[in-house]
Design a protein around this motif. Structure first.
Motif, PDB file in Angstrom:
ATOM      1  N   GLY A 189       0.826  -1.193   0.000  1.00 27.35           N
ATOM      2  CA  GLY A 189       0.000   0.000   0.000  1.00 27.35           C
ATOM      3  C   GLY A 189       0.857   1.238   0.000  1.00 27.35           C
ATOM      4  N   SER A 190       0.238   2.368   0.008  1.00 24.02           N
ATOM      5  CA  SER A 190       0.948   3.638  -0.084  1.00 24.02           C
ATOM      6  C   SER A 190       0.952   4.418   1.209  1.00 24.02           C
ATOM      7  N   SER A 191       0.519   3.791   2.301  1.00 25.35           N
ATOM      8  CA  SER A 191       0.413   4.533   3.551  1.00 25.35           C
ATOM      9  C   SER A 191       1.769   4.924   4.098  1.00 25.35           C
ATOM     10  N   ASN A 192       2.777   4.073   3.888  1.00 26.20           N
ATOM     11  CA  ASN A 192       4.093   4.352   4.434  1.00 26.20           C
ATOM     12  C   ASN A 192       5.036   4.945   3.402  1.00 26.20           C
ATOM     13  N   ASN A 193       4.568   5.182   2.196  1.00 24.25           N
ATOM     14  CA  ASN A 193       5.422   5.677   1.133  1.00 24.25           C
ATOM     15  C   ASN A 193       5.325   7.193   1.064  1.00 24.25           C
ATOM     16  N   VAL A 194       6.481   7.854   1.049  1.00 22.47           N
ATOM     17  CA  VAL A 194       6.514   9.308   1.093  1.00 22.47           C
ATOM     18  C   VAL A 194       7.431   9.824   0.003  1.00 22.47           C
ATOM     19  N   ASP A 195       7.214  11.079  -0.353  1.00 20.61           N
ATOM     20  CA  ASP A 195       8.076  11.812  -1.265  1.00 20.61           C
ATOM     21  C   ASP A 195       8.758  12.921  -0.475  1.00 20.61           C
ATOM     22  N   PHE A 196      10.083  12.946  -0.539  1.00 23.46           N
ATOM     23  CA  PHE A 196      10.842  13.896   0.244  1.00 23.46           C
ATOM     24  C   PHE A 196      11.178  15.129  -0.580  1.00 23.46           C
ATOM     25  N   ASP A 197      11.159  16.282   0.091  1.00 24.18           N
ATOM     26  CA  ASP A 197      11.685  17.513  -0.476  1.00 24.18           C
ATOM     27  C   ASP A 197      13.010  17.874   0.183  1.00 24.18           C
ATOM     28  N   SER A 198      13.664  16.897   0.762  1.00 19.19           N
ATOM     29  CA  SER A 198      14.945  17.127   1.430  1.00 19.19           C
ATOM     30  C   SER A 198      15.800  15.872   1.321  1.00 19.19           C
ATOM     31  N   GLY A 199      16.936  16.009   0.647  1.00 21.53           N
ATOM     32  CA  GLY A 199      17.847  14.877   0.559  1.00 21.53           C
ATOM     33  C   GLY A 199      18.514  14.569   1.877  1.00 21.53           C
ATOM     34  N   LEU A 200      18.731  15.598   2.693  1.00 18.36           N
ATOM     35  CA  LEU A 200      19.358  15.382   3.999  1.00 18.36           C
ATOM     36  C   LEU A 200      18.492  14.533   4.909  1.00 18.36           C
ATOM     37  N   MET A 201      17.188  14.581   4.723  1.00 18.53           N
ATOM     38  CA  MET A 201      16.284  13.769   5.510  1.00 18.53           C
ATOM     39  C   MET A 201      16.054  12.394   4.876  1.00 18.53           C
ATOM     40  N   GLU A 202      16.079  12.335   3.558  1.00 16.50           N
ATOM     41  CA  GLU A 202      15.782  11.066   2.882  1.00 16.50           C
ATOM     42  C   GLU A 202      16.855  10.020   3.138  1.00 16.50           C
ATOM     43  N   VAL A 203      18.129  10.436   3.138  1.00 18.97           N
ATOM     44  CA  VAL A 203      19.213   9.461   3.308  1.00 18.97           C
ATOM     45  C   VAL A 203      19.105   8.730   4.637  1.00 18.97           C
ATOM     46  N   PRO A 204      19.025   9.398   5.779  1.00 17.60           N
ATOM     47  CA  PRO A 204      18.891   8.636   7.048  1.00 17.60           C
ATOM     48  C   PRO A 204      17.545   7.929   7.184  1.00 17.60           C
ATOM     49  N   TYR A 205      16.493   8.489   6.589  1.00 17.08           N
ATOM     50  CA  TYR A 205      15.188   7.830   6.656  1.00 17.08           C
ATOM     51  C   TYR A 205      15.222   6.495   5.915  1.00 17.08           C
ATOM     52  N   VAL A 206      15.921   6.458   4.782  1.00 17.31           N
ATOM     53  CA  VAL A 206      15.959   5.237   3.978  1.00 17.31           C
ATOM     54  C   VAL A 206      17.029   4.270   4.481  1.00 17.31           C
ATOM     55  N   LEU A 207      18.229   4.766   4.737  1.00 15.05           N
ATOM     56  CA  LEU A 207      19.360   3.894   5.064  1.00 15.05           C
ATOM     57  C   LEU A 207      19.491   3.609   6.555  1.00 15.05           C
ATOM     58  N   GLY A 208      18.799   4.366   7.393  1.00 13.08           N
ATOM     59  CA  GLY A 208      18.955   4.156   8.822  1.00 13.08           C
ATOM     60  C   GLY A 208      20.311   4.629   9.314  1.00 13.08           C
ATOM     61  N   TRP A 209      20.574   4.394  10.563  1.00 15.86           N
ATOM     62  CA  TRP A 209      21.844   4.824  11.141  1.00 15.86           C
ATOM     63  C   TRP A 209      23.035   4.037  10.587  1.00 15.86           C
ATOM     64  N   PRO A 210      22.987   2.714  10.505  1.00 14.08           N
ATOM     65  CA  PRO A 210      24.152   1.983   9.974  1.00 14.08           C
ATOM     66  C   PRO A 210      24.473   2.356   8.532  1.00 14.08           C
ATOM     67  N   GLY A 211      23.454   2.355   7.678  1.00 19.04           N
ATOM     68  CA  GLY A 211      23.696   2.688   6.281  1.00 19.04           C
ATOM     69  C   GLY A 211      24.124   4.133   6.097  1.00 19.04           C
ATOM     70  N   THR A 212      23.556   5.042   6.885  1.00 21.47           N
ATOM     71  CA  THR A 212      23.917   6.456   6.771  1.00 21.47           C
ATOM     72  C   THR A 212      25.366   6.690   7.179  1.00 21.47           C
ATOM     73  N   LEU A 213      25.834   5.992   8.215  1.00 28.78           N
ATOM     74  CA  LEU A 213      27.231   6.148   8.625  1.00 28.78           C
ATOM     75  C   LEU A 213      28.179   5.690   7.522  1.00 28.78           C
ATOM     76  N   LEU A 214      27.883   4.554   6.894  1.00 27.10           N
ATOM     77  CA  LEU A 214      28.723   4.068   5.798  1.00 27.10           C
ATOM     78  C   LEU A 214      28.661   5.015   4.601  1.00 27.10           C
ATOM     79  N   TYR A 215      27.459   5.409   4.232  1.00 31.18           N
ATOM     80  CA  TYR A 215      27.259   6.272   3.066  1.00 31.18           C
ATOM     81  C   TYR A 215      27.919   7.634   3.273  1.00 31.18           C
ATOM     82  N   THR A 216      27.718   8.228   4.437  1.00 31.71           N
ATOM     83  CA  THR A 216      28.264   9.547   4.715  1.00 31.71           C
ATOM     84  C   THR A 216      29.783   9.515   4.827  1.00 31.71           C
ATOM     85  N   ALA A 217      30.315   8.454   5.429  1.00 31.68           N
ATOM     86  CA  ALA A 217      31.775   8.343   5.531  1.00 31.68           C
ATOM     87  C   ALA A 217      32.420   8.278   4.157  1.00 31.68           C
TER      88      ALA A 217
END
Length: 561
Positions: free
Chosen positions: A425-453
Motif C-alpha cells: 500500500g501507499s500509507s508508508n510511502n513518502v516523497d521527500f523535499d529534502s535529501g538530507l532527511m531522505e538518506v537517514p530515513y531510507v538507510l537508517g543509522w548503519p547505512g547512513t554512517l557508511l554512506y556519509t563516511a
C-alpha cells in the motif's frame, strides 16, 4: 668474405688487376662505409624529422580512431530519427533501448571516455525521444521502455566490479566501497519492507552513479581522453539542451505541450509561451536545472567560442526553470572555482562570466521572463509566504523525531517512484523535499554512517586534488559542479539518478587527474635516471597526444628524482 674474384685467360686485364664481383648487399655496405659521416647538426635535423614524421603518423592514427568511435553513435541517432520520421513508435520503443545498450557495449570495450560521453548524451536526450514517440503514436504511456535506455547503458559499467573486484579493497576505492555497502544495507531492509520490485527499482537509481565513479577510478590512465571527450560533451551537450530550452520557453513545441497535459504535472506550468517551466529535453525542470548548472560550470573550463555561446544560452535557460536551489548551487560552484583556480585562470573565469552575462543581458529586457523570475526568486527573502519552505520545515520536524527512534531505517523502495511498486500500500510511502532527511530515513543509522563516511572521503580527496593542481581547470570545474550538486541536498536528493551521475563524475575527475600527473612524473623520473643525457619528458608510451599529456603534467610541475 667481402667479394668473389673471377678471372680467366681471355678476359684478364692487361694491367694485371683482378676484377671483383660483389653482391648488392655488399655493394650497399661499402657505399655506406665510404659515405662521409654526418655532422652533429645534420644528425639532430634528421632525428627531428623522424620524430616529426612519427608524431604526425600518431596524430593521424588517433584522429582515425576517434572517427571510428563516432560511427556507432551516429548510426544509432540516424536510425532513431528515421523511426521517428516514419512514425514507427512501437518499433522505436523496442529498438531504442536495445540499440543504446549495443552502442554502449561497443564503446565500453573500445574507449571508456567515449562510453561515458554516450551515457551522458542518453540522459540528456532520451526523455525527448520518449515525448516524440508518444506524440506521433497519439497515446501517452506512463511506463515507456525508452526511458530504460540510459539507466541500462550506465549499469553496463558494473562489469568493472567483476573484472576489477580486487580494487574494491584497495585504499583508493575505500570511499566507493563504503557507499556501496551503505546502499546495499538499505536494499536488504527495503526488500523486507517495500518488496523486491520496489527495492530493486530504487537500487538502480542509487547505485549506477557510484558504478560510473568506479568506472573512472579503474580507467584513470585514460584521463587525457576523459579531459578531451567529456569537456566537449558538456560544452556541446549544454549548448543543445540550453538552446532547445530557450525555444521551449518562448514557443512550446506540440509534443512537449502534449506531454505536459497528459502527464498532469501541474508544477511545470501550462503549455503556453512563457508559461511553461523549462525542462528542455529532460523529464522535468529539476533534473534539467541540475544538468544545466553542471554544463555551465564545465564550459568555464573550455577555451573556445562555442563555450561562450553555450554559456550565454545556459543562463536564460536556467532562469526559465525557476529553480531557486540551482541558483544557490551555481553560486557555490562559482565561488569554489574562483577560490581554487590560480591567478591567471581566475582572470579568465571573471572574463568568461562577464562575456556570458553580456550575451544573456537582452533576456532581462523581456518582461515575460524578468517579471516571473523576480517574483519567483523574491520569495527567498519572504520565507513566511513561501509554501515550499513551510512544507519542508514540516518535513524536518516530523521525520527528525522519527529518525531518532527508527535506527534500522525504512529501506530502499519506500520513497520516490519506486514506492509505487511497493506491495504494502501507499500509507508508508513518502516523497521527500529534502535529501538530507531522505538518506537517514531510507538507510537508517548503519547505512547512513557508511554512506556519509564514503561521501566525506570523496569530497576531501577531490578538494585536496583540486588544490594540488589548480591549473587543471577541467578537474577544478568538475569539483565545483560536484559541490554545487551536493549543496542542493538541502532541497532534494541530488545524489541519485542523473544528478548523482554529475556529482560522482565531478569528484572523481580531480583525483584521477592528480594520480595520472604523478604517474607521468614518476615515469619521466625513471627515464631520466636510466638515460641522464635525455630530457626529462613524459613517457612517450603514455596514452594521449602531447597536448593531452601537457594537460596532465603542466609545465609548472617539476619532476622529483
Amino acid at each position: 668474405m667481402s667479394s668473389v674474384s673471377i678471372t680467366n685467360g681471355r678476359d684478364e686485364p692487361k694491367d694485371g688487376r683482378v676484377e671483383t664481383w660483389k653482391t648488392p648487399r655488399m655493394a650497399q655496405r661499402e657505399k655506406m662505409v665510404s659515405r662521409p659521416a654526418l655532422s652533429p647538426a645534420a644528425k639532430a635535423a634528421r632525428t627531428a624529422k623522424l620524430a616529426a614524421d612519427a608524431a604526425e603518423l600518431k596524430q593521424r592514427t588517433e584522429l582515425s580512431r576517434r572517427r571510428r568511435m563516432m560511427i556507432a553513435p551516429l548510426a544509432f541517432a540516424a536510425l532513431t530519427g528515421l523511426l521517428l520520421v516514419l512514425h514507427q513508435s512501437r518499433v522505436l520503443e523496442l529498438f531504442y533501448p536495445a540499440g543504446a545498450v549495443l552502442v554502449a557495449a561497443i564503446l565500453y570495450k573500445r574507449s571508456p571516455a567515449h562510453y561515458l560521453s554516450f551515457v551522458v548524451w542518453l540522459f540528456f536526450l532520451t526523455p525527448e525521444v520518449r515525448r516524440l514517440s508518444d506524440y506521433f503514436n497519439g497515446t501517452f504511456s506512463d511506463r515507456s521502455l525508452i526511458m530504460l535506455a540510459p539507466v541500462i547503458a550506465a549499469a553496463l559499467c558494473g562489469m568493472n566490479l567483476l573484472t576489477h573486484f580486487r580494487v574494491l579493497m584497495q585504499r583508493r576505492a575505500i570511499p566507493l566501497t563504503l557507499i556501496v555497502l551503505g546502499i546495499f544495507y538499505g536494499y536488504v531492509i527495503g526488500m523486507v519492507g517495500a518488496g523486491i520490485a520496489a527495492a530493486s527499482y530504487t537500487l538502480i537509481s542509487w547505485l549506477f552513479p557510484v558504478l560510473i565513479a568506479f568506472h573512472i577510478l579503474v580507467t584513470w590512465r585514460q584521463y587525457p581522453e576523459y579531459h578531451r571527450t567529456m569537456l566537449k560533451t558538456f560544452v556541446f551537450g549544454g549548448f543543445v539542451i540550453a538552446a532547445y530550452g530557450v525555444y521551449q520557453y518562448v514557443s512550446p513545441p506540440p509534443w512537449d505541450a502534449f506531454w505536459l497535459v497528459q502527464s498532469g504535472m501541474i508544477s511545470e506550468g501550462v503549455p503556453l509561451p512563457f508559461g511553461m517551466r523549462v525542462s528542455s529535453t529532460m523529464n522535468s525542470s529539476g533534473p534539467f536545472a541540475i544538468a544545466m548548472m553542471a554544463c555551465l560550470l564545465m564550459t568555464l573550463a573550455a577555451r573556445n567560442k562555442m563555450a561562450f555561446l553555450a554559456g550565454g544560452l545556459a543562463v536564460p535557460a536556467l532562469i526559465g526553470t525557476m529553480s531557486r536551489s540551482v541558483v544557490g548551487g551555481l553560486a557555490i560552484g562559482l565561488v569554489y572555482l574562483f577560490v581554487m583556480l590560480d591567478g591567471r585562470s581566475r582572470l579568465r573565469l571573471v572574463g568568461g562570466v562577464a562575456v556570458i552575462v553580456l550575451l544573456c543581458s537582452p533576456v532581462a529586457m523581456i518582461d515575460e521572463i524578468s517579471d516571473k523570475a523576480m517574483a519567483r526568486f523574491s520569495t527567498v527573502t519572504q520565507l513566511d509566504n513561501d509554501y515550499s519552505y513551510q512544507v519542508r520545515t514540516e518535513i524536518y520536524d516530523h521525520f527528525l523525531s522519527e529518525m531518532t527512534t527508527n535506527i534500522a531505517g525504512q529501506g530502499l523502495g519506500m520513497t520516490g517512484l519506486g514506492s509505487k511498486l511497493s506491495g504494502d500500500g501507499s500509507s508508508n510511502n513518502v516523497d521527500f523535499d529534502s535529501g538530507l532527511m531522505e538518506v537517514p530515513y531510507v538507510l537508517g543509522w548503519p547505512g547512513t554512517l557508511l554512506y556519509t563516511a564514503g561521501l566525506l572521503m570523496l569530497i576531501l580527496r577531490a578538494f585536496v586534488a583540486s588544490f594540488a593542481r589548480k591549473n587543471d581547470r577541467f578537474a577544478v570545474a568538475g569539483a565545483a559542479a560536484a559541490f554545487g550538486v551536493l549543496a542542493m541536498m538541502v532541497f532534494v536528493n541530488t545524489l541519485i539518478g542523473s544528478g548523482g551521475m554529475f556529482f560522482f563524475i565531478g569528484v572523481m575527475l580531480p583525483v584521477t587527474g592528480w594520480r595520472y600527473a604523478r604517474e607521468i612524473q614518476h615515469r619521466a623520473a625513471r627515464a631520466a635516471a636510466v638515460r641522464p643525457d635525455a630530457a626529462a619528458t613524459p613517457d612517450q608510451a603514455t596514452a594521449g597526444t602531447e597536448a593531452q599529456r601537457n594537460i596532465a603534467l603542466p609545465s609548472k610541475l617539476k619532476l622529483r628524482t
